[in-house]
Design an enzyme around this catalytic site. Structure first.
Site, PDB file in Angstrom:
ATOM      1  N   TYR A 266     -12.679  -1.635  -3.288  1.00 15.96           N
ATOM      2  CA  TYR A 266     -13.144  -1.753  -1.904  1.00 15.96           C
ATOM      3  C   TYR A 266     -14.661  -1.584  -1.781  1.00 15.96           C
ATOM      4  CZ  TYR A 266      -8.385  -1.854  -0.005  1.00 15.96           C
ATOM      5  OH  TYR A 266      -7.097  -2.213   0.325  1.00 15.96           O
TER       6      TYR A 266
ATOM      7  N   THR B 123      -5.440  -6.623  10.922  1.00 16.25           N
ATOM      8  CA  THR B 123      -5.696  -5.364  10.221  1.00 16.25           C
ATOM      9  C   THR B 123      -5.083  -4.185  10.964  1.00 16.25           C
ATOM     10  OG1 THR B 123      -7.799  -6.308   9.474  1.00 16.25           O
ATOM     11  CG2 THR B 123      -7.538  -3.916   9.271  1.00 16.25           C
TER      12      THR B 123
ATOM     13  N   LYS C 174       0.830  -1.215   0.000  1.00 21.91           N
ATOM     14  CA  LYS C 174       0.000   0.000   0.000  1.00 21.91           C
ATOM     15  C   LYS C 174       0.866   1.267   0.000  1.00 21.91           C
ATOM     16  CE  LYS C 174      -3.938  -2.239   2.281  1.00 21.91           C
ATOM     17  NZ  LYS C 174      -4.938  -2.079   3.381  1.00 21.91           N
TER      18      LYS C 174
ATOM     19  N   HIS D 199      -2.133  -5.398   1.612  1.00 23.38           N
ATOM     20  CA  HIS D 199      -3.432  -6.054   1.446  1.00 23.38           C
ATOM     21  C   HIS D 199      -3.194  -7.538   1.236  1.00 23.38           C
ATOM     22  CE1 HIS D 199      -7.459  -6.941  -0.107  1.00 23.38           C
ATOM     23  NE2 HIS D 199      -6.856  -7.653  -1.036  1.00 23.38           N
TER      24      HIS D 199
ATOM     25  N   ARG E  51      -2.444 -14.348   4.908  1.00 27.02           N
ATOM     26  CA  ARG E  51      -3.111 -13.578   5.973  1.00 27.02           C
ATOM     27  C   ARG E  51      -2.345 -13.739   7.297  1.00 27.02           C
ATOM     28  NH1 ARG E  51      -7.399  -9.958   4.673  1.00 27.02           N
ATOM     29  NH2 ARG E  51      -7.779 -10.100   6.902  1.00 27.02           N
TER      30      ARG E  51
ATOM     31  N   PHE F 142     -15.238   4.154   7.576  1.00 26.33           N
ATOM     32  CA  PHE F 142     -13.887   4.529   7.163  1.00 26.33           C
ATOM     33  C   PHE F 142     -13.703   4.515   5.646  1.00 26.33           C
ATOM     34  CE2 PHE F 142     -13.824  -0.064   8.170  1.00 26.33           C
ATOM     35  CZ  PHE F 142     -13.372  -0.589   6.967  1.00 26.33           C
TER      36      PHE F 142
ATOM     37  N   ARG G 142       2.584  -6.450   8.955  1.00 25.71           N
ATOM     38  CA  ARG G 142       1.916  -5.245   9.470  1.00 25.71           C
ATOM     39  C   ARG G 142       2.536  -4.797  10.796  1.00 25.71           C
ATOM     40  NH1 ARG G 142      -4.239  -6.906   7.603  1.00 25.71           N
ATOM     41  NH2 ARG G 142      -4.284  -5.676   5.679  1.00 25.71           N
TER      42      ARG G 142
ATOM     43  N   GLU H 282      -9.801 -10.157  -7.357  1.00 23.99           N
ATOM     44  CA  GLU H 282      -8.863  -9.038  -7.170  1.00 23.99           C
ATOM     45  C   GLU H 282      -7.693  -9.122  -8.152  1.00 23.99           C
ATOM     46  OE1 GLU H 282     -10.043  -8.611  -2.446  1.00 23.99           O
ATOM     47  OE2 GLU H 282      -8.031  -9.315  -2.962  1.00 23.99           O
TER      48      GLU H 282
ATOM     49  N   ASN I  37      -1.924   0.370   6.580  1.00 23.26           N
ATOM     50  CA  ASN I  37      -1.418  -0.857   7.213  1.00 23.26           C
ATOM     51  C   ASN I  37      -0.543  -1.706   6.286  1.00 23.26           C
ATOM     52  OD1 ASN I  37      -3.461  -1.809   5.632  1.00 23.26           O
ATOM     53  ND2 ASN I  37      -4.623  -2.777   7.280  1.00 23.26           N
TER      54      ASN I  37
END
Ligand code: IDP
Ligand code: MG
Length: 139
Positions: free
Chosen positions: A51, A93, A11, A117, A87, A59, A104, A128, A114
């Site tokens: 998203y 998150t 990100k 993704h 993950r 948010f 993260r 995606e 963060n």
């Protein structure tokens, strides 16, 4: 059926803070093969579409603004059990709640910024990946 593939984005905070190399190193060290990869910058329309599932969340506006704020690196990754293992590698998150040693925990700035993704299912990994890659890339 498990595809053994997942989709990731490094990100804007991770790219801006110079963490591309370190994060890719961790991804490779964890046994993921990079199948496709590129650097882009999302438009507002792109970020809202990617998203869309979060469009009713409080948010959402902040998330879209953040995700369009600078370049990202998107990639398709391959490994046995790719979705779940990735993950685990990225952590919770909210980096404040992420386990020691996760990407993260090490590199994220905040719950919004963060660092990475990771797709949450095989189905979403395929959706995606198709959103970011045309299929003409070498994978
Ligand atoms: P995930 O990325 O761990 O799957 P999601 O709940 O799917 O987390 O949220 C998508 C993204 O939205 C997060 O990665 C983060 O960038 C952002 N986000 C999630 N919760 C918040 C929040 O409470 N405030 C600001 N941004 C958030
Ligand atoms: Mg998610």
């Amino acid at each position: 059926m498990a595809t053994n593939r997942t989709f990731t984005m490094l990100k804007p905070d991770a790219v801006q803070n110079g963490h591309i190399g370190a994060i890719l190193e961790k991804i490779n060290a964890a046994g993921f093969r990079i199948v496709a990869m590129k650097m882009t910058q999302l438009s507002k329309v792109d970020a809202e579409a990617f998203y869309a599932i979060h469009s009713e969340r409080p948010f959402f506006g902040e998330l879209v603004e953040y995700m369009t704020s600078g370049p990202i690196v998107s990639a398709i990754l391959e490994k046995d059990n790719a979705v779940d293992d990735f993950r685990t590698l990225i952590g919770a998150t909210n980096p404040a709640e992420a386990a020691e040693g996760t990407i993260r925990k090490m590199y994220a700035e905040s719950i919004a910024a963060n660092a990475v993704h990771g797709s949450d299912s095989d189905e979403n990994a395929a959706i995606e990946s198709a959103f970011h890659f045309s299929g003409r890339e070498n994978f």
